[in-house]
Design an enzyme around this catalytic site. Structure first.
Site, PDB file in Angstrom:
ATOM      1  N   LYS A  16      -7.945   6.375 -19.770  1.00 41.53           N
ATOM      2  CA  LYS A  16      -8.250   6.815 -21.124  1.00 41.53           C
ATOM      3  C   LYS A  16      -7.010   6.686 -22.019  1.00 41.53           C
ATOM      4  CE  LYS A  16     -12.002   7.639 -18.855  1.00 41.53           C
ATOM      5  NZ  LYS A  16     -12.338   8.910 -18.258  1.00 41.53           N
ATOM      6  N   TYR A  45     -15.724  16.887 -16.145  1.00 40.43           N
ATOM      7  CA  TYR A  45     -16.166  15.497 -16.228  1.00 40.43           C
ATOM      8  C   TYR A  45     -17.273  15.269 -15.188  1.00 40.43           C
ATOM      9  CZ  TYR A  45     -15.916  10.432 -15.608  1.00 40.43           C
ATOM     10  OH  TYR A  45     -16.222   9.107 -15.489  1.00 40.43           O
ATOM     11  N   ASP A  89      -6.954  18.839 -14.896  1.00 41.49           N
ATOM     12  CA  ASP A  89      -7.269  17.496 -15.364  1.00 41.49           C
ATOM     13  C   ASP A  89      -6.839  17.445 -16.831  1.00 41.49           C
ATOM     14  OD1 ASP A  89      -8.434  15.223 -16.457  1.00 41.49           O
ATOM     15  OD2 ASP A  89     -10.241  15.360 -15.223  1.00 41.49           O
ATOM     16  N   ARG A 122       0.849  -1.199   0.000  1.00 42.66           N
ATOM     17  CA  ARG A 122       0.000   0.000   0.000  1.00 42.66           C
ATOM     18  C   ARG A 122       0.879   1.242   0.000  1.00 42.66           C
ATOM     19  NH1 ARG A 122      -1.500   1.789   4.562  1.00 42.66           N
ATOM     20  NH2 ARG A 122      -2.191  -0.190   5.449  1.00 42.66           N
TER      21      ARG A 122
HETATM   22  C1  PLP Z   1     -12.848   9.344 -16.989  1.00 40.96           C
HETATM   23  C2  PLP Z   1     -12.465  10.689 -16.510  1.00 40.96           C
HETATM   24  C3  PLP Z   1     -12.246  10.942 -15.150  1.00 40.96           C
HETATM   25  C4  PLP Z   1     -12.466   9.881 -14.087  1.00 40.96           C
HETATM   26  O1  PLP Z   1     -11.511   8.882 -14.200  1.00 40.96           O
HETATM   27  P1  PLP Z   1     -11.773   7.342 -13.770  1.00 40.96           P
HETATM   28  O2  PLP Z   1     -10.499   6.684 -14.135  1.00 40.96           O
HETATM   29  O3  PLP Z   1     -12.957   6.864 -14.552  1.00 40.96           O
HETATM   30  O4  PLP Z   1     -12.046   7.369 -12.313  1.00 40.96           O
HETATM   31  C5  PLP Z   1     -11.843  12.215 -14.785  1.00 40.96           C
HETATM   32  N1  PLP Z   1     -11.676  13.193 -15.697  1.00 40.96           N
HETATM   33  C6  PLP Z   1     -11.898  12.992 -17.013  1.00 40.96           C
HETATM   34  C7  PLP Z   1     -11.700  14.111 -17.966  1.00 40.96           C
HETATM   35  C8  PLP Z   1     -12.288  11.738 -17.466  1.00 40.96           C
HETATM   36  O5  PLP Z   1     -12.529  11.556 -18.767  1.00 40.96           O
END
Ligand code: PLP
Length: 400
Positions: A208, A111, A183, A59
């Site tokens: 992604k 998001y 982000d 962890r």
């Molecule tokens: C998918 C996404 C998230 C969340 O990420 P997870 O891996 O699904 O928890 C946050 N920001 C953006 C822009 C995303 O496309």
């Protein structure tokens, strides 16, 4: 920039080279080229409190995760990276730096899951949020309060692909002592480097583009400030939302081809956006690479290229959108994005359904908006697929 432990990378090397080597060195025991997956929860100690290789418990730290954290940090021109079990777990850790009464200014078309985390979880803890259209830096400046601790931005945004000026927003926020979080999921570090533009923290849903193959969920936070690293590493260990070794290995495999994949994603998306814009059944196309995009010039300055996401509205509204999204054969109807395969979805009823209809309308998100994650298939197969699905949704003879 991250000082890689390996002899194969240094800070002068280019992105494509660091993507393959940074954070990774051949296994000193057997010479394995690929980072071993350290499937172990605990590590032998030579004497009490003297862990042999610096690791005690997975962890707190695992060598496969360390390699990935070094790799992504290098790609983001950061000093450090911390990997989490999902993008939202990464955002949750960032928000865990706040205390009741703290205020956050955030972009109004974040998001959907981030919006839900802020309003359904952290508002309960007494954190206050103001959502603004961050594509105009004046809106950000106006929303800053004495208690504002974070400015949370996304660019390009999801799903309307609007662009905010990260450099100008960072300057405005940092002059008031506000920490800037970006982000960078949609752009990836190949196309845009928020820390170089003045942000303090950059986070990703690695699920992604960084993973790139729709087979693993994960998140990362990167930065340069050592105090922020210590606080976030404490939260990562104290709350336990970190990424496992197998998932870390899959992301290391993904980032090796990030540059190649992004080049093709961008090329395909550009072609599709241009052709959609000329199609008589299409009312509007959202793509920062189009000259018609309101922030095209800013996107050109801030990004290396314009990414693989394209959104559009048909003249037939939500009914036509639903028929179209159900009628494609190469594009798969599914949430998520950033994988090698092309996906199609209707944000208002899928990825963004957790945002109240009134909020969606305020942000300009039409119920009939269609979002494409343009993959790296042959672009003509993608285009032919869209054409047949558009024809089925809105036959030429039936268009007003
Ligand atoms: C998918 C996404 C998230 C969340 O990420 P997870 O891996 O699904 O928890 C946050 N920001 C953006 C822009 C995303 O496309």
């Amino acid at each position: 920039m991250y000082d890689s432990p390996t002899m194969k990378t240094n800070r002068e090397q280019r992105f494509e080279t660091r993507a393959i080597h940074a954070g990774q060195e051949s296994d000193p025991q057997n010479g394995a080229i690929m980072t071993p997956v350290y499937f172990t929860s605990t590590f032998e100690q030579d004497a009490p409190a003297q862990p042999r290789g610096g690791y005690e418990y997975s962890r707190s730290g695992n060598p496969t995760r360390t390699a990935l954290e070094g790799n992504i940090a290098s790609l983001e021109s950061a000093a450090w990276g911390l990997c989490f079990a999902s993008g939202l777990a990464a955002s949750h850790a960032i928000m865990g730096l706040l205390a009741p009464g703290d205020h956050v200014v955030a972009a109004n078309d974040l998001y959907g899951g981030t919006y839900r985390l802020f309003t359904k979880v952290f508002e309960r803890y007494g954190v206050r949020f103001t959502f603004v259209d961050a594509s105009d830096v004046a809106n950000v400046e106006k929303a800053l309060e004495p208690d504002t601790k974070f400015l949370f931005l996304e660019s390009p945004t999801n799903p309307l692909l609007s662009i905010c000026d990260i450099e100008a927003c960072s300057k405005a926020a940092r002059s008031q002592g506000v920490t800037v979080v970006v982000d960078n999921t949609f752009a990836t570090p190949f196309l845009q480097q928020p820390l170089e533009l003045g942000a303090d923290l950059v986070m990703h849903s690695m699920t992604k583009y960084l993973g790139g193959h729709s087979d693993v969920v994960g998140g990362v936070v990167c930065g340069r400030d050592e105090q922020l690293r210590e606080k976030l590493a404490f939260l990562q260990n104290a709350a336990g939302g970190q990424l496992g070794p197998m998932d870390s290995f899959l992301f290391l495999r993904g980032t090796k081809t990030l540059a190649l994949r992004m080049e093709r994603h961008c090329e395909n998306a550009r072609t599709i956006a241009r052709r959609l814009e000329e199609h008589p059944a299409v009312a509007r196309v959202y793509y920062p690479g189009l000259a018609s995009h309101p922030s095209h010039a800013l996107a050109k300055r801030q990004m290396r290229d314009f990414g693989g996401m394209v959104s559009f509205e048909l003249v037939g509204g939500v009914e036509a959108a639903n028929t179209l999204a159900s009628g494609t054969r190469v594009f798969t109807l599914a949430e998520s994005l950033g994988g090698v395969e092309s996906l199609i979805e209707v944000p208002a009823s899928m990825t963004h359904a957790s945002i109240p209809a009134a909020e969606r309308a305020k942000a300009g998100l039409a119920d009939g908006l269609v979002r494409l994650s343009v993959g790296i298939e042959h672009v003509e197969d993608l285009w032919e697929d869209l054409l047949q699905a558009i024809e089925a949704a809105l036959p030429a003879h039936a268009r007003a």
